[in-house]
Structure formats: structure tokens, C-alpha cells
Scaffold this active site. Structure first.
Site, PDB file in Angstrom:
ATOM      1  N   PRO A   1      40.873  -2.249   0.601  1.00 45.98           N
ATOM      2  CA  PRO A   1      41.038  -3.704   0.578  1.00 45.98           C
ATOM      3  C   PRO A   1      39.748  -4.424   0.187  1.00 45.98           C
ATOM      4  O   PRO A   1      38.652  -4.027   0.591  1.00 45.98           O
ATOM      5  CB  PRO A   1      41.456  -4.036   2.010  1.00 45.98           C
ATOM      6  CG  PRO A   1      41.060  -2.878   2.833  1.00 45.98           C
ATOM      7  CD  PRO A   1      41.047  -1.680   1.936  1.00 45.98           C
ATOM      8  N   HIS A   2      39.924  -5.454  -0.615  1.00 47.35           N
ATOM      9  CA  HIS A   2      38.814  -6.292  -1.062  1.00 47.35           C
ATOM     10  C   HIS A   2      39.376  -7.668  -1.385  1.00 47.35           C
ATOM     11  O   HIS A   2      40.588  -7.838  -1.494  1.00 47.35           O
ATOM     12  CB  HIS A   2      38.106  -5.670  -2.266  1.00 47.35           C
ATOM     13  CG  HIS A   2      39.027  -5.328  -3.394  1.00 47.35           C
ATOM     14  ND1 HIS A   2      39.908  -4.255  -3.345  1.00 47.35           N
ATOM     15  CD2 HIS A   2      39.233  -5.924  -4.587  1.00 47.35           C
ATOM     16  CE1 HIS A   2      40.589  -4.206  -4.476  1.00 47.35           C
ATOM     17  NE2 HIS A   2      40.212  -5.215  -5.240  1.00 47.35           N
ATOM     18  N   GLY A   3      38.510  -8.629  -1.515  1.00 47.70           N
ATOM     19  CA  GLY A   3      38.946 -10.004  -1.706  1.00 47.70           C
ATOM     20  C   GLY A   3      39.386 -10.326  -3.116  1.00 47.70           C
ATOM     21  O   GLY A   3      39.217  -9.545  -4.048  1.00 47.70           O
TER      22      GLY A   3
END
Length: 148
Positions: free
Chosen positions: A65-67
């Protein structure tokens, strides 16, 4: 550009994570990034936004997960977090046993993704990451090829 080893502080590696679902797991990864001083709290919301639009499950039991691009303004420093979920977390398209949270300024995440890809394309290394029982095991697996 920071090397993978410099992005991953041992204090941001948890081996016994528990999460009811992928939303909780993404939130845990984001909260670790916030606690590290790498991102502002709004970055975690950006990570959840990305997860709603595109799954960050990469296969081999790993999610990253990352923005969103819009969330990059909330990143203060490049950093990684690793949470191993011994019981796994249903990610919709698979079960994640390792969740690697990424915060990157600019294009700093590209070498991180390349290093992670090296682990994921090697089933033995991916299995060792899923089954890692020490912080040193995780560090060794994720930083072994950084200097190459």
C-alpha cells in the site's frame, strides 16, 4: 535517492500483525509511517483511497500500500514499513501475509519497487519473507540486492 536499507528502519518492522481486513492493514502501515515522522496523518487516508481504486496486492502473499499522487504532498521523507500477518489478511485478489507500506518523495519509490519485485519473482525468497521470524530475516531479504 535513498537506498532500500536506509528506508527500512528495524523499528518499523512488525512480525506479529493482526488485522480484521485490508482496510485495517493499510491503516496500520500508514500509522507506522506517521509514527516514523515520514508522513502526515492525511497520507494514510490517501493510502486507503488508492486501495479503493486499485488493489496494491502484488501476489506471492505481499501487498504494497502507498498513497495516491495527490497524497504525495503529505510525504515528509522516504520510508518503508513492513508488517507480517502470520494469519494473513484477505486482500480480495489474494491473501497478504506481508504488507509493505511505502512513502516516497518524487520518484524515490521506484528502486523500492524494483527491489521488492526481485523478491516476488523468486518463489523461495517470497516464501522466506512470508515466513520471516526475525527483523534481521526481513532486512536481509529486502536489502540483499540493493547494492547490485
Amino acid at each position: 535517492m535513498a537506498e532500500l536499507g536506509g528506508l527500512l528502519d528495524p523499528s518499523r518492522i512488525l512480525l506479529d500483525g493482526r488485522a480484521a481486513d485490508r482496510t485495517a492493514a493499510v491503516r496500520q502501515a500508514g500509522d507506522l509511517l506517521v509514527a516514523a515522522g515520514a508522513v502526515r496523518p492525511a497520507y494514510t487516508d490517501s493510502m486507503l483511497e488508492r486501495e479503493e481504486s486499485v488493489s496494491t496486492y502484488m501476489g506471492e502473499g505481499v501487498a504494497i500500500p502507498h498513497g495516491t499522487n495527490a497524497g504525495r504532498g503529505e510525504v515528509l521523507a522516504d520510508a518503508l514499513t513492513v508488517v507480517r500477518y502470520p494469519d494473513g489478511v484477505d486482500w480480495g485478489s489474494g491473501t497478504a501475509y506481508v504488507v509493505i507500506g511505502i512513502a516516497a518523495l518524487g520518484e524515490g519509490h521506484l528502486p523500492v519497487l524494483a527491489a521488492l519485485a526481485d523478491v516476488l519473482v523468486d518463489p523461495d525468497r517470497a516464501a522466506r519473507l512470508r515466513g520471516a521470524t526475525t527483523v534481521d530475516d526481513v532486512l536481509d531479504l529486502l536489502t540483499a540486492d540493493v547494492a547490485d
